[in-house]
Structures are given as structure tokens and as C-alpha cells.
Design a protein around this motif. Structure first.
Motif, short mmCIF file in Angstrom:
data_model
loop_
_atom_site.label_atom_id
_atom_site.label_comp_id
_atom_site.label_asym_id
_atom_site.label_seq_id
_atom_site.Cartn_x
_atom_site.Cartn_y
_atom_site.Cartn_z
N LYS A 55 -3.13 8.21 -10.02
CA LYS A 55 -1.69 7.99 -10.25
C LYS A 55 -0.81 8.91 -9.42
O LYS A 55 0.41 8.73 -9.38
CB LYS A 55 -1.37 8.19 -11.74
N THR A 56 -1.41 9.91 -8.80
CA THR A 56 -0.64 10.81 -7.94
C THR A 56 -1.30 10.88 -6.57
O THR A 56 -2.52 10.82 -6.46
CB THR A 56 -0.56 12.23 -8.53
N PHE A 57 -0.48 11.03 -5.54
CA PHE A 57 -0.97 10.99 -4.16
C PHE A 57 -0.40 12.16 -3.37
O PHE A 57 0.73 12.57 -3.57
CB PHE A 57 -0.58 9.66 -3.51
N GLU A 58 -1.22 12.65 -2.47
CA GLU A 58 -0.82 13.77 -1.63
C GLU A 58 0.22 13.31 -0.60
O GLU A 58 0.25 12.14 -0.22
CB GLU A 58 -2.05 14.33 -0.89
N PRO A 59 1.08 14.23 -0.13
CA PRO A 59 2.08 13.86 0.89
C PRO A 59 1.46 13.23 2.13
O PRO A 59 2.02 12.30 2.71
CB PRO A 59 2.75 15.19 1.21
N GLN A 62 -1.77 9.99 15.24
CA GLN A 62 -1.00 10.68 14.20
C GLN A 62 -1.71 10.57 12.85
O GLN A 62 -1.73 11.53 12.07
CB GLN A 62 0.40 10.06 14.08
N SER A 63 -2.27 9.40 12.60
CA SER A 63 -3.01 9.20 11.35
C SER A 63 -4.22 10.12 11.27
O SER A 63 -4.53 10.66 10.20
CB SER A 63 -3.45 7.73 11.26
N ASP A 64 -4.87 10.33 12.40
CA ASP A 64 -6.02 11.25 12.45
C ASP A 64 -5.59 12.66 12.03
O ASP A 64 -6.32 13.35 11.31
CB ASP A 64 -6.61 11.30 13.86
N VAL A 65 -4.42 13.08 12.50
CA VAL A 65 -3.90 14.41 12.16
C VAL A 65 -3.65 14.50 10.65
O VAL A 65 -4.04 15.48 9.99
CB VAL A 65 -2.62 14.72 12.95
N MET A 66 -3.01 13.48 10.09
CA MET A 66 -2.74 13.46 8.65
C MET A 66 -4.05 13.45 7.85
O MET A 66 -4.16 14.10 6.80
CB MET A 66 -1.92 12.23 8.28
N LEU A 120 0.84 -1.21 0.00
CA LEU A 120 0.00 0.00 0.00
C LEU A 120 0.87 1.25 0.00
O LEU A 120 0.59 2.22 -0.72
CB LEU A 120 -0.92 -0.03 1.23
N HIS A 121 1.92 1.21 0.80
CA HIS A 121 2.85 2.35 0.83
C HIS A 121 3.54 2.53 -0.52
O HIS A 121 3.65 3.66 -1.01
CB HIS A 121 3.89 2.13 1.93
N ASP A 122 3.98 1.44 -1.12
CA ASP A 122 4.60 1.51 -2.45
C ASP A 122 3.63 2.09 -3.48
O ASP A 122 4.05 2.83 -4.39
CB ASP A 122 5.06 0.13 -2.91
N MET A 123 2.37 1.75 -3.34
CA MET A 123 1.35 2.23 -4.28
C MET A 123 1.28 3.76 -4.27
O MET A 123 1.10 4.39 -5.33
CB MET A 123 -0.01 1.64 -3.92
N THR A 124 1.44 4.36 -3.09
CA THR A 124 1.31 5.83 -3.00
C THR A 124 2.54 6.55 -3.54
O THR A 124 2.57 7.79 -3.52
CB THR A 124 1.03 6.26 -1.55
N ALA A 125 3.54 5.79 -4.01
CA ALA A 125 4.63 6.44 -4.76
C ALA A 125 4.10 6.99 -6.08
O ALA A 125 4.68 7.90 -6.67
CB ALA A 125 5.78 5.46 -5.00
N LEU A 141 -6.69 19.22 0.37
CA LEU A 141 -7.47 18.91 -0.83
C LEU A 141 -8.52 19.98 -1.10
O LEU A 141 -8.71 20.40 -2.25
CB LEU A 141 -8.16 17.55 -0.67
N PHE A 142 -9.18 20.40 -0.06
CA PHE A 142 -10.22 21.42 -0.21
C PHE A 142 -9.63 22.72 -0.74
O PHE A 142 -10.16 23.32 -1.70
CB PHE A 142 -10.90 21.66 1.14
N LEU A 143 -8.52 23.13 -0.15
CA LEU A 143 -7.90 24.39 -0.57
C LEU A 143 -7.40 24.31 -2.00
O LEU A 143 -7.49 25.28 -2.76
CB LEU A 143 -6.75 24.75 0.37
N ALA A 144 -6.90 23.15 -2.39
CA ALA A 144 -6.34 22.99 -3.74
C ALA A 144 -7.42 22.90 -4.81
O ALA A 144 -7.17 23.25 -5.97
CB ALA A 144 -5.46 21.74 -3.80
N ASN A 145 -8.62 22.46 -4.43
CA ASN A 145 -9.64 22.15 -5.45
C ASN A 145 -10.93 22.96 -5.33
O ASN A 145 -11.84 22.76 -6.13
CB ASN A 145 -10.00 20.66 -5.39
#
Length: 214
Positions: free
Chosen positions: A108-112, A158-162, A33-38, A170-174
Motif C-alpha cells: 500500500k506504500t511505495f518508495e519515491p 534514467q530508469s536504471d538509475v532509479m 500503474l503510475h496511479d497505483m504507486t500513489a 531499501l537496503f539501508l532502510a531495512n
């Protein structure tokens, strides 16, 4: 005759071997899953690995459920064995659902923040594998198991924060641009958060078993 009957029954240790096999599929699935987000060309192959490990986990689950029905003696309560197995399986099932969304919408692209969430998921998977390995001697390892459960809870936070930071970004970008990108992105974030929640469920299940047995 009784000795022969016991000889064909699954051994207690077999359950712990199956739990460990299950936990290994979680680590492998989380790393995929982590590799996928590359992103880019990595998505297709990595998502296929998630599916593969989820299939392997399903087979382990089947073996555990058969062993529970056939076993004369189990290492702890049968309902706890089934609940632990189900919670482990739920974690990798949710990884598969995440990969399915990515493939469905051809992302094909993922946010940091998405990549950071998958890194946290890998950490949770490795902690889960460590905890499962301690179960055969849980009385001796009760303190360490408690520490692992606390650590999984901490990284879930930590995941909740992310999750929150990612949706905000996403909201600000779109908000002036592509609404579909926002909708799909939020869907991926939601699935990633559910993966982490399932690992917290596993930690809680293990903690409950330790409390009952120690």
C-alpha cells in the motif's frame, strides 16, 4: 472474382489502426500503474485498470494475428508485424505482472523511486504511441522515429538509475528492520525495470522495421 476476394481481406491500413489501438492500451496501462504507486486506497482500483487494459491489449493482439493470416498484402514483412505486436503486448503483460505482485503482497506504500520509475514508464508509453502513429508514413518520418527511439533509450537509462538508487535505499532502510519489506520491494523494482526494458524492445523493433523499409 479477384476484386471480391480482395474486398473481404483485411486492408493494410487496418494493421496501423490495430498498432495504434495497442499503443493506446500501453499508455492507459502505464498511467494506471503510475496511479497505483500513489498508494493507499488508490492501489486496488488502479491495479484493476492495469488488468483491464492488459485484457484489451490481448484482444488487439489476437486481431493482428488473425489479420496476418488472412491478409493478401501487409504493410511490411509478416514476421515484423508479429514481432512488433508481441513486443507491444510484452510491455503491458509486464505491467500486469507488476500489479499482480503488488496485490499478492498487499503493498500500500511505495518508495519515491518506484513512483519516479512509473512516471518514466508513462513517458515511454506516450513516446511509443507517438512512434506507432508515424509508421504509416515511415519513410517521411524516419528521422523523427529515430529520435523517439533514442529518447526511449535515454529514459530507460534514467530508469536504471532509479532502480539502483531505490534498491540501495531499501537496503539501508531495512537492514536492521524488516527483511520481507526489502524482498518485496526489490521484487517490485525488478518488475518495474522489466516494464521499461520491454519499451526499449519496442523501440528497437520499430527502428529495425524502419531500417528495412526506408
Amino acid at each position: 472474382m479477384l476484386g471480391l476476394f480482395k474486398a473481404v481481406m483485411p486492408k493494410e491500413d487496418a494493421f496501423f489502426d490495430l498498432f495504434s489501438a495497442h499503443a493506446r492500451t500501453l499508455v492507459a496501462g502505464a498511467e494506471a500503474l503510475h496511479d497505483m504507486t500513489a498508494g493507499g486506497d488508490a492501489v486496488e482500483a488502479a491495479s484493476a485498470r492495469v488488468y483491464q487494459y492488459e485484457d484489451e491489449a490481448d484482444e488487439v493482439t489476437r486481431q493482428v494475428m488473425v489479420a496476418v493470416r488472412r491478409s493478401f498484402i501487409t504493410p511490411f514483412d509478416r514476421s515484423d508485424i508479429q514481432s512488433l505486436t508481441t513486443s507491444l503486448d510484452d510491455a503491458i503483460d509486464q505491467m500486469r505482472k507488476t500489479a499482480k505482485v503488488v496485490n499478492l503482497f498487499e503493498v500500500k506504500t511505495f518508495e519515491p523511486q518506484m513512483r519516479e520509475m512509473t512516471r518514466i514508464i508513462v513517458e515511454a508509453a506516450k513516446l511509443t504511441e507517438e512512434a506507432v502513429a508515424l509508421l504509416p508514413k515511415m519513410r517521411l518520418n524516419a528521422q523523427k522515429l529515430s529520435e523517439i527511439a533514442v529518447r526511449i533509450t535515454e529514459i530507460e537509462e534514467q530508469s536504471d538509475v532509479m532502480y539502483d538508487e531505490g534498491r540501495k535505499a531499501l537496503f539501508l532502510a531495512n537492514r536492521q528492520g524488516d527483511p520481507m519489506a526489502f524482498i518485496v520491494g526489490v521484487d517490485i523494482y525488478s518488475h518495474l525495470e522489466k516494464v521499461m526494458d520491454r519499451f526499449e524492445d519496442v523501440a528497437n523493433r520499430i527502428s529495425g522495421i524502419v531500417v528495412e523499409q526506408v
